[in-house]
Design a protein around this motif. Structure first.
Motif, PDB file in Angstrom:
ATOM      1  N   GLN A  25      29.163  29.732  18.434  1.00  0.00           N
ATOM      2  CA  GLN A  25      29.996  30.442  18.164  1.00  0.00           C
ATOM      3  C   GLN A  25      30.920  31.042  19.669  1.00  0.00           C
ATOM      4  N   LYS A  26      28.980  31.376  20.808  1.00  0.00           N
ATOM      5  CA  LYS A  26      28.965  32.025  22.088  1.00  0.00           C
ATOM      6  C   LYS A  26      30.103  30.793  22.501  1.00  0.00           C
ATOM      7  N   GLN A  29      33.641  31.154  22.285  1.00  0.00           N
ATOM      8  CA  GLN A  29      33.876  32.750  22.748  1.00  0.00           C
ATOM      9  C   GLN A  29      34.187  32.343  24.396  1.00  0.00           C
ATOM     10  N   LEU A  30      33.435  32.029  24.947  1.00  0.00           N
ATOM     11  CA  LEU A  30      33.124  31.259  26.247  1.00  0.00           C
ATOM     12  C   LEU A  30      34.431  30.274  26.321  1.00  0.00           C
ATOM     13  N   VAL A  32      37.599  30.496  24.874  1.00  0.00           N
ATOM     14  CA  VAL A  32      38.445  31.661  24.753  1.00  0.00           C
ATOM     15  C   VAL A  32      38.533  32.305  25.895  1.00  0.00           C
ATOM     16  N   GLN A  33      37.236  33.550  26.459  1.00  0.00           N
ATOM     17  CA  GLN A  33      37.446  34.372  27.382  1.00  0.00           C
ATOM     18  C   GLN A  33      37.474  33.508  29.027  1.00  0.00           C
TER      19      GLN A  33
END
Length: 106
Positions: A25-26, A29-30, A32-33
């Motif tokens: 999940q992290k 997120q990384l 995407v960001q």
């Protein structure tokens, strides 16, 4: 006792899956960001892989050169007897050259 071991193993596997899920999940997120960070990591991994493969190629080339030299040496050794004088005496001289000299007893 056996049931307790099985429960501990199952609990360990569950925690391992949860931990893996957390990191995935992290990672999502990384990506995407900061997509450039993921690309940098990929490029770094590819560079490392290229270095490993280049080292492997050099290792194989070294072995190849070694065995080519061995084959060349064998080839030269097989050509020498043909160039030497032929006949029974020449054969005996050649064979006796390989026999070690007797040890002198004192």
């Amino acid at each position: 006792l056996h049931l307790g071991v099985d429960q501990c193993i199952q609990k360990f596997l569950d925690v391992a899956r949860q931990t893996e899920c957390f990191f995935l999940q992290k990672r999502l997120q990384l990506s995407v960001q900061k997509p450039e960070q993921v690309i940098k990591e990929d490029v770094s991994e590819l560079r490392n892989e290229l270095q490993r493969k280049e080292a492997l190629i050099q290792k194989h080339l070294g072995k190849l050169r070694h065995w080519q030299q061995v084959l060349e040496d064998i080839s030269v050794q097989h050509k020498k007897p043909a160039e030497m004088p032929q006949g029974p005496l020449a054969y005996l001289e050649q064979a006796s050259a390989n026999i070690p000299a007797p040890m002198k007893q004192t």
